[in-house]
Design an enzyme around this catalytic site. Structure first.
Site, PDB file in Angstrom:
ATOM      1  N   PRO A   1       0.821  -1.206   0.000  1.00  0.00           N
ATOM      2  CG  PRO A   1      -0.655  -1.535   1.739  1.00  0.00           C
ATOM      3  CD  PRO A   1       0.707  -1.947   1.252  1.00  0.00           C
ATOM      4  CD  GLU A   2       1.683   3.585  -4.417  1.00  0.00           C
ATOM      5  OE1 GLU A   2       1.682   4.808  -4.682  1.00  0.00           O
ATOM      6  OE2 GLU A   2       1.663   2.706  -5.298  1.00  0.00           O
TER       7      GLU A   2
ATOM      8  CG  HIS B   1      -2.238 -15.304   4.027  1.00  0.00           C
ATOM      9  ND1 HIS B   1      -1.248 -16.197   3.667  1.00  0.00           N
ATOM     10  CD2 HIS B   1      -3.207 -15.394   3.074  1.00  0.00           C
ATOM     11  CE1 HIS B   1      -1.589 -16.795   2.535  1.00  0.00           C
ATOM     12  NE2 HIS B   1      -2.774 -16.336   2.164  1.00  0.00           N
TER      13      HIS B   1
ATOM     14  NE  ARG C   1       4.492 -11.045  -3.075  1.00  0.00           N
ATOM     15  CZ  ARG C   1       4.972 -10.503  -4.194  1.00  0.00           C
ATOM     16  NH1 ARG C   1       4.245  -9.605  -4.855  1.00  0.00           N
ATOM     17  NH2 ARG C   1       6.150 -10.849  -4.659  1.00  0.00           N
TER      18      ARG C   1
END
Length: 276
Positions: A2-3, A91, A109
């Site tokens: 995310p930004e 996750h 990830r």
């Protein structure tokens, strides 16, 4: 991902769940990735702030009423796929238990990170320590940006370095450069180009924050309540390879620049010879 827009949306969403709460336990199995999180246990969350793509939880003694010289910060970087959830899943990497409930940090990830540090002690986080001004703050000054851009290398990697302005990543660099009609590999921007880019960054970031960020096709970015961002429906360049430019109709192209997929219109964003 995310930004800045996604991280700011996350901050706004989880602040009501954490502000004023005492952290009782932080559970994970990766001490090198989530450093010194035990120091957060027993502390109250005074508030949440954001710097670029980093979340920052201000931690004080549970019974502290005023600023304490022993205050700490819990720094959170969401990585590429990190986000908070109300329920744990396959996750889940970190479980944050407070006296008001539990939040789970999911990260498929595994690029997300956390660290508890003294406020402002970011020497182990060089990107955070050397970050440029916030794009929607008064510290982001057009004159200074224009001056720096006159000497920049390829403009997109320059933006991604976080030094000229914070929080601009792959998505919003592509979108801002499209709006400003600047080729992502352009070097040494002219003053009028830099002014257009300065304004484009501010406009794109404002709109993206208002839309709750961008949720891409992989669906990894969403909030703890399951709400997705909406700014992906306003993308004009990013991930639109082969689709017509909404300004001129030319097909959007994709190149690799600075090891990042980069989208632009070859007609609207022409690469000119750099000035000597």
């Amino acid at each position: 991902m995310p930004e800045l827009p996604e991280v700011e949306t996350t901050r706004r969403k989880i602040e009501p769940l954490l502000k004023g709460r005492v952290i009782q336990r932080v559970e994970h199995d990766s001490p090198h990735r989530y450093r010194d999180t035990h120091l957060a246990e027993g502390r109250r969350v005074r508030g949440l702030s954001r710097r670029g793509k980093y979340l920052m939880l201000q931690l004080v003694a549970a019974d502290a009423a005023d600023e304490d010289p022993h205050d700490l910060e819990l720094i959170v970087h969401l990585g590429m796929t990190g986000g908070f959830r109300l329920e744990g899943g396959k996750h889940t990497r970190v479980t944050l238990s407070t006296d008001g409930g539990t939040l789970h940090f999911d990260d498929s990830r595994r690029f997300g990170k956390m660290a508890v540090v003294r406020p402002g002690e970011y020497k182990t986080m060089p990107t955070l320590a050397g970050m440029g001004p916030e794009p929607l703050s008064e510290d982001f000054r057009e004159q200074e940006f224009v001056k720096a851009a006159a000497q920049c290398g390829a403009v997109k990697p320059w933006l991604l370095s976080q030094k000229p302005v914070s929080g601009v990543g792959n998505i919003y660099a592509d979108e801002s450069l499209w709006m400003a009609r600047i080729h992502p590999a352009q070097t040494r921007l002219k003053a009028d180009e830099a002014r257009r880019l300065y304004q484009a960054i501010r406009e794109v970031m404002t709109a993206a924050v208002e839309a709750g960020g961008s949720t891409l096709s992989d669906g990894t970015y969403q909030q703890h309540d399951g709400v997705s961002g909406l700014f992906q429906f306003s993308h004009r360049a990013y991930a639109r390879e082969g689709q017509p430019c909404e300004r001129c109709g030319t097909s959007i192209e994709k190149i690799v620049l600075g090891q990042r997929g980069t989208h632009f219109c070859p007609q609207c964003q022409k690469l000119r010879a750099a000035r000597i």
